[in-house]
Design an enzyme around this catalytic site. Sequence first.
Site, PDB file in Angstrom:
ATOM      1  N   THR A  15       0.821  -1.209   0.000  1.00  0.00           N
ATOM      2  CA  THR A  15       0.000   0.000   0.000  1.00  0.00           C
ATOM      3  C   THR A  15       0.857   1.262   0.000  1.00  0.00           C
ATOM      4  O   THR A  15       1.992   1.257   0.497  1.00  0.00           O
ATOM      5  CB  THR A  15      -0.907  -0.010   1.252  1.00  0.00           C
ATOM      6  OG1 THR A  15      -1.448   1.298   1.455  1.00  0.00           O
ATOM      7  CG2 THR A  15      -0.144  -0.390   2.516  1.00  0.00           C
ATOM      8  N   TYR A  39      -1.985  -0.597  10.501  1.00  0.00           N
ATOM      9  CA  TYR A  39      -2.114  -1.139   9.133  1.00  0.00           C
ATOM     10  C   TYR A  39      -0.857  -0.835   8.314  1.00  0.00           C
ATOM     11  O   TYR A  39      -0.310  -1.712   7.643  1.00  0.00           O
ATOM     12  CB  TYR A  39      -3.355  -0.539   8.460  1.00  0.00           C
ATOM     13  CG  TYR A  39      -3.517  -0.878   6.994  1.00  0.00           C
ATOM     14  CD1 TYR A  39      -3.995  -2.120   6.585  1.00  0.00           C
ATOM     15  CD2 TYR A  39      -3.201   0.058   5.994  1.00  0.00           C
ATOM     16  CE1 TYR A  39      -4.146  -2.429   5.234  1.00  0.00           C
ATOM     17  CE2 TYR A  39      -3.349  -0.243   4.648  1.00  0.00           C
ATOM     18  CZ  TYR A  39      -3.829  -1.485   4.272  1.00  0.00           C
ATOM     19  OH  TYR A  39      -3.978  -1.789   2.937  1.00  0.00           O
TER      20      TYR A  39
HETATM   21  N1  NAD Z   1      -8.532  -1.917  -2.933  1.00  0.00           N
HETATM   22  C1  NAD Z   1      -7.562  -1.038  -2.770  1.00  0.00           C
HETATM   23  O1  NAD Z   1      -7.736   0.146  -3.103  1.00  0.00           O
HETATM   24  C2  NAD Z   1      -6.223  -1.461  -2.175  1.00  0.00           C
HETATM   25  C3  NAD Z   1      -5.216  -0.491  -2.069  1.00  0.00           C
HETATM   26  C4  NAD Z   1      -3.967  -0.870  -1.528  1.00  0.00           C
HETATM   27  C5  NAD Z   1      -3.753  -2.183  -1.144  1.00  0.00           C
HETATM   28  N2  NAD Z   1      -4.776  -3.094  -1.259  1.00  0.00           N
HETATM   29  C6  NAD Z   1      -4.510  -4.478  -0.859  1.00  0.00           C
HETATM   30  O2  NAD Z   1      -4.951  -5.346  -1.873  1.00  0.00           O
HETATM   31  C7  NAD Z   1      -5.428  -6.568  -1.305  1.00  0.00           C
HETATM   32  C8  NAD Z   1      -6.822  -6.886  -1.815  1.00  0.00           C
HETATM   33  O3  NAD Z   1      -7.674  -5.797  -1.500  1.00  0.00           O
HETATM   34  P1  NAD Z   1      -9.218  -5.801  -1.874  1.00  0.00           P
HETATM   35  O4  NAD Z   1      -9.606  -4.393  -2.129  1.00  0.00           O
HETATM   36  O5  NAD Z   1      -9.503  -6.844  -2.894  1.00  0.00           O
HETATM   37  O6  NAD Z   1      -9.827  -6.226  -0.467  1.00  0.00           O
HETATM   38  P2  NAD Z   1     -11.042  -7.213  -0.116  1.00  0.00           P
HETATM   39  O7  NAD Z   1     -11.362  -6.957   1.310  1.00  0.00           O
HETATM   40  O8  NAD Z   1     -12.136  -7.085  -1.125  1.00  0.00           O
HETATM   41  O9  NAD Z   1     -10.371  -8.651  -0.276  1.00  0.00           O
HETATM   42  C9  NAD Z   1      -9.631  -9.253   0.742  1.00  0.00           C
HETATM   43  C10 NAD Z   1     -10.117 -10.675   0.887  1.00  0.00           C
HETATM   44  O10 NAD Z   1      -9.329 -11.300   1.910  1.00  0.00           O
HETATM   45  C11 NAD Z   1     -10.191 -12.101   2.701  1.00  0.00           C
HETATM   46  N3  NAD Z   1      -9.564 -12.226   4.016  1.00  0.00           N
HETATM   47  C12 NAD Z   1      -9.485 -11.295   5.004  1.00  0.00           C
HETATM   48  N4  NAD Z   1      -8.835 -11.783   6.072  1.00  0.00           N
HETATM   49  C13 NAD Z   1      -8.490 -13.057   5.749  1.00  0.00           C
HETATM   50  C14 NAD Z   1      -7.813 -14.079   6.441  1.00  0.00           C
HETATM   51  N5  NAD Z   1      -7.361 -13.892   7.704  1.00  0.00           N
HETATM   52  N6  NAD Z   1      -7.634 -15.257   5.827  1.00  0.00           N
HETATM   53  C15 NAD Z   1      -8.094 -15.473   4.569  1.00  0.00           C
HETATM   54  N7  NAD Z   1      -8.763 -14.539   3.872  1.00  0.00           N
HETATM   55  C16 NAD Z   1      -8.951 -13.339   4.447  1.00  0.00           C
HETATM   56  C17 NAD Z   1     -11.521 -11.370   2.726  1.00  0.00           C
HETATM   57  O11 NAD Z   1     -12.611 -12.223   3.030  1.00  0.00           O
HETATM   58  C18 NAD Z   1     -11.583 -10.799   1.315  1.00  0.00           C
HETATM   59  O12 NAD Z   1     -12.253 -11.681   0.438  1.00  0.00           O
HETATM   60  C19 NAD Z   1      -5.324  -6.379   0.203  1.00  0.00           C
HETATM   61  O13 NAD Z   1      -4.104  -6.959   0.627  1.00  0.00           O
HETATM   62  C20 NAD Z   1      -5.282  -4.877   0.381  1.00  0.00           C
HETATM   63  O14 NAD Z   1      -4.599  -4.499   1.560  1.00  0.00           O
HETATM   64  C21 NAD Z   1      -5.989  -2.753  -1.768  1.00  0.00           C
END
Ligand code: NAD
Length: 354
Positions: A127, A170
């Site tokens: 991130t 975070y």
């Molecule tokens: N969406 C964004 O803008 C963004 C920006 C920067 C970083 N990220 C990173 O990208 C990744 C995906 O983000 P996203 O937007 O798809 O989020 P999201 O919340 O839609 O997807 C994350 C998934 O991980 C699962 N999860 C959570 N805890 C878990 C655990 N302990 N064990 C197994 N599964 C678990 C959730 O059920 C969910 O399906 C994350 O690592 C997030 O930090 C996202």
Amino acid sequence: MSQKTVVITGGSGFIGTNLADKIASSGRRVKLLDNLSRPGVENNLRWLRDTHGDRVSIDIADVRDAAAVRRAVAGAGTVFHFAAQVAVTTSLDDPPNDFDVNARGTLNVLEAARVQPEPPAVLFTSTNKVYGGMEDVPLRQRSKRYEPCDAVLRARGFGEQRPLDFHSPYGCSKGAADQYVLDYARSYGLRTAVFRMSCIYGPHQFGTEDQGWVAHFLIRAIEEHPITLYGDGMQVRDILYVEDLVRAFLLAEKNIGCLAGQAFNMGGGAGSTVSLLELIELIGSLNGRRPKVSFEDWRTGDQRYYVSDFSRFEAATGWRPRVGVREGVGNLYNWLLEFRGLAETSVAVRRHAS
Ligand SMILES: NC(=O)c1ccc[n+]([C@@H]2O[C@H](COP(=O)([O-])OP(=O)(O)OC[C@H]3O[C@@H](n4cnc5c(N)ncnc54)[C@H](O)[C@@H]3O)[C@@H](O)[C@H]2O)c1
């Protein structure tokens, strides 16, 4: 490209679903590992299974469970590690949980990869929060947004040479994971790479006030609820449409031999920026009426201006984003209407490819 199974942790989530869809559509097998803890993602899982049948399988498991992660990763060609505690707000409420999922969970994935006879490539989603609040960057106000006083920063955004400065639990847990992923390339020769991502948006996103603000604002507007802005609404982000991100992941996988051990800033870049207030205006033009807005204090760790300089990844792979802000936000708006059975009111923008 290897025909071995691709593992996506957090694969039922927003980004995981879009990537799984693209990979399965090309005929490859995808295994998801997800504990389905994010509300709404069970819809994504159902949609993936309906669309791709047995080509997509799932282990309903937790990344904190090292044995379950090892079983899922066994024999994989590539692991996309997305499962995470995804919000700054919830990390402040429960730092140990945030640490266990993001830092320990990532170590579990790396160890599962390391013990394989042929270790898979590991791509990790970090991130922009690893660069901290960036209070040292002089900003000025222009119309409804902040912008850097420095013309080069305005034109290019922030590159990977920016010093790391973890803010919020975070920021610390993702930052630690980011560094472990890079170090496993250095210490063990694993083929790993890190995307330090700005704001990603698109179909299959169940945005909330805590994470996924573009989708959250659209959902609030569609449901005719007011939107709370934390701060003055002039904070700026580069936003990246998920289809462009998925293309970047596949390029990273293909070129992992050259990219291993590197972090890449990944976002829409200087050509795809929007302030919160500007997004509210855009939503008003899509929805036919401007959403109601109220203001609260700034939230911990919120950067006033963050724009990714993606030129390192562009130089390595030729990648550039293709979907602009208006088109992408319009696509997500239409998807959210379709998901709610309100498709007849959708606006005329390019249809999402999937
Ligand atoms: N969406 C964004 O803008 C963004 C920006 C920067 C970083 N990220 C990173 O990208 C990744 C995906 O983000 P996203 O937007 O798809 O989020 P999201 O919340 O839609 O997807 C994350 C998934 O991980 C699962 N999860 C959570 N805890 C878990 C655990 N302990 N064990 C197994 N599964 C678990 C959730 O059920 C969910 O399906 C994350 O690592 C997030 O930090 C996202």
